[in-house]
Write an enzyme that holds these catalytic residues in place. Structure first.
Site, short mmCIF file in Angstrom:
data_model
loop_
_atom_site.label_atom_id
_atom_site.label_comp_id
_atom_site.label_asym_id
_atom_site.label_seq_id
_atom_site.Cartn_x
_atom_site.Cartn_y
_atom_site.Cartn_z
CB SER A 110 -0.87 0.02 1.26
OG SER A 110 -1.39 1.32 1.49
CE1 TYR A 134 -3.58 -2.36 5.38
CE2 TYR A 134 -3.55 -0.01 4.88
CZ TYR A 134 -3.67 -1.33 4.46
OH TYR A 134 -3.88 -1.61 3.13
P1 NAP Z 1 -11.32 -6.53 0.08
O1 NAP Z 1 -12.24 -6.38 -1.06
O2 NAP Z 1 -11.85 -6.39 1.47
O3 NAP Z 1 -10.56 -7.92 -0.09
C1 NAP Z 1 -9.86 -8.55 0.94
C2 NAP Z 1 -9.74 -10.01 0.58
O4 NAP Z 1 -9.01 -10.67 1.61
C3 NAP Z 1 -11.10 -10.67 0.47
O5 NAP Z 1 -11.09 -11.54 -0.64
C4 NAP Z 1 -11.21 -11.46 1.76
O6 NAP Z 1 -11.99 -12.60 1.50
C5 NAP Z 1 -9.75 -11.82 2.00
N1 NAP Z 1 -9.51 -12.13 3.39
C6 NAP Z 1 -9.66 -11.32 4.47
N2 NAP Z 1 -9.38 -11.99 5.60
C7 NAP Z 1 -9.03 -13.24 5.22
C8 NAP Z 1 -8.64 -14.40 5.92
N3 NAP Z 1 -8.56 -14.41 7.27
N4 NAP Z 1 -8.35 -15.52 5.23
C9 NAP Z 1 -8.45 -15.54 3.88
N5 NAP Z 1 -8.80 -14.47 3.16
C10 NAP Z 1 -9.09 -13.33 3.82
O7 NAP Z 1 -10.14 -5.45 -0.02
P2 NAP Z 1 -9.06 -5.14 -1.16
O8 NAP Z 1 -8.98 -3.67 -1.24
O9 NAP Z 1 -9.32 -5.91 -2.38
O10 NAP Z 1 -7.75 -5.64 -0.41
C11 NAP Z 1 -6.79 -6.47 -1.02
C12 NAP Z 1 -5.41 -6.02 -0.61
O11 NAP Z 1 -5.16 -4.71 -1.10
C13 NAP Z 1 -5.16 -5.95 0.91
O12 NAP Z 1 -3.90 -6.52 1.21
C14 NAP Z 1 -5.16 -4.46 1.20
O13 NAP Z 1 -4.36 -4.14 2.33
C15 NAP Z 1 -4.56 -3.93 -0.09
N6 NAP Z 1 -4.82 -2.52 -0.35
C16 NAP Z 1 -6.08 -2.06 -0.48
C17 NAP Z 1 -6.30 -0.71 -0.71
C18 NAP Z 1 -7.67 -0.13 -0.84
O14 NAP Z 1 -7.80 1.10 -0.77
N7 NAP Z 1 -8.69 -0.94 -1.08
C19 NAP Z 1 -5.20 0.17 -0.83
C20 NAP Z 1 -3.92 -0.34 -0.68
C21 NAP Z 1 -3.75 -1.68 -0.46
P3 NAP Z 1 -12.96 -13.36 2.54
O15 NAP Z 1 -13.68 -12.33 3.34
O16 NAP Z 1 -13.83 -14.17 1.62
O17 NAP Z 1 -12.05 -14.23 3.34
#
Ligand code: NAP
Length: 264
Positions: A142, A155
């Site tokens: 991130s 975080y």
């Molecule tokens: P998201 O839509 O909430 O996706 C998170 C994913 O992680 C979901 O598929 C969730 O699936 C899975 N997950 C969460 N806890 C888990 C567990 N205990 N075991 C297995 N799977 C788990 O959010 P996203 O934005 O796509 O996030 C993906 C990555 O991008 C993360 O690492 C986040 O830190 C990073 N990121 C996001 C942003 C942003 O603004 N969105 C910015 C920078 C970086 P289930 O609930 O089905 O398990």
């Protein structure tokens, strides 16, 4: 036209958001997929759609990566399945409150998923990639890895770990033909924000990228051979200057005597 077979990509957190877009794009590029997350229905729906639309083999593995037994199951897949050519370490959770307002047990769970799980899955995948002389690890960090003041510091610290770990891995694995890319998205429109306590609609739209645009940019960065990809950053020379300053520090960070300013 038939797509090439690029081997299997294992994607964590593939049930929604950024991980689901990676699944879509990597299948269209010619990867078979192993999709990992907890939500079986979402994973199955995505797998059905992608195998129908692309003809690729898409396997679902329902796992709570915070659960040690489930994590070990995924590690075993990475150890044993020699068709795996790509690991996308994407599963992660955020926190948007200040430290003092946060639940410490939730912060500990965040560190387990964002740090320990990513480290263990990388440790499981890398030996096979080295033995086969090829492999790609994409780590989703991130922008808070380099700008931790923006959100919750735990975080930010977890994502700084992802960046530092990736920098070290890149050096360790470079001559062994294993590619590392670390992606530093800014705010991206996914469920991440609502899960972390601040729905994405509360952010100024000018700083929020759509997930498909973010992933497409990150994959273009991968194709261009980038190590660090910051999808939003308009001027790459700013990142190059930041990295050059870091490299310049390196030879002088460990010396036998303290700097003059501490002794005179
Ligand atoms: P998201 O839509 O909430 O996706 C998170 C994913 O992680 C979901 O598929 C969730 O699936 C899975 N997950 C969460 N806890 C888990 C567990 N205990 N075991 C297995 N799977 C788990 O959010 P996203 O934005 O796509 O996030 C993906 C990555 O991008 C993360 O690492 C986040 O830190 C990073 N990121 C996001 C942003 C942003 O603004 N969105 C910015 C920078 C970086 P289930 O609930 O089905 O398990």
């Amino acid at each position: 036209m038939t797509q090439p077979n690029l081997g299997t990509a294992l994607i964590t957190g593939a049930s929604s958001g950024i991980g689901a877009i990676y699944a879509d794009r990597l299948a269209r590029r010619g990867h078979d997929l192993i999709l990992v997350a907890r939500n079986r229905e979402r994973l199955n729906a995505l797998a059905r759609r992608l195998s129908d639309e692309t003809g690729r083999n898409v396997e679902v593995v329902v796992a709570d990566l915070a659960d040690k037994a489930d994590l070990v199951r995924i590690e075993n897949i990475l150890h044993k399945d020699a068709s795996i050519t790509t690991l996308v370490n994407n599963a992660g959770v955020g926190a948007t409150q200040n430290l003092l307002e946060s639940d410490v047990d939730e912060l500990e769970d965040l560190l387990t998923l964002n740090v320990n799980v990513l480290m263990r899955l990388t440790h499981a995948a890398a030996p096979g990639f080295v033995a086969r002389g090829a492999g790609t690890i994409i780590n989703i960090a991130s922008i808070v890895a380099i700008a931790p003041e923006i959100l919750n510091g735990v975080y930010g610290g977890s994502k700084a770990f992802v960046l530092a770990f990736s920098q070290s891995l890149r050096k360790e694995l470079h001559d062994l033909n294993v590619r590392i890319q670390v992606v530093l998205p800014g705010a991206t429109a996914t469920d991440f924000w609502a899960t972390a306590g601040t729905p994405v609609e509360h952010l100024p739209s000018a700083i929020v990228m759509q997930a498909d645009a973010m992933v497409d940019a990150a994959l273009t960065g991968l194709d261009q051979g980038e190590f660090v990809t910051i999808p939003a950053l308009p001027d790459i020379t700013e990142l190059e200057a930041y990295e050059a300053a870091r490299q310049k520090l390196m030879p002088n960070l460990s010396l036998s005597v303290p700097a003059d300013r501490y002794t005179s």
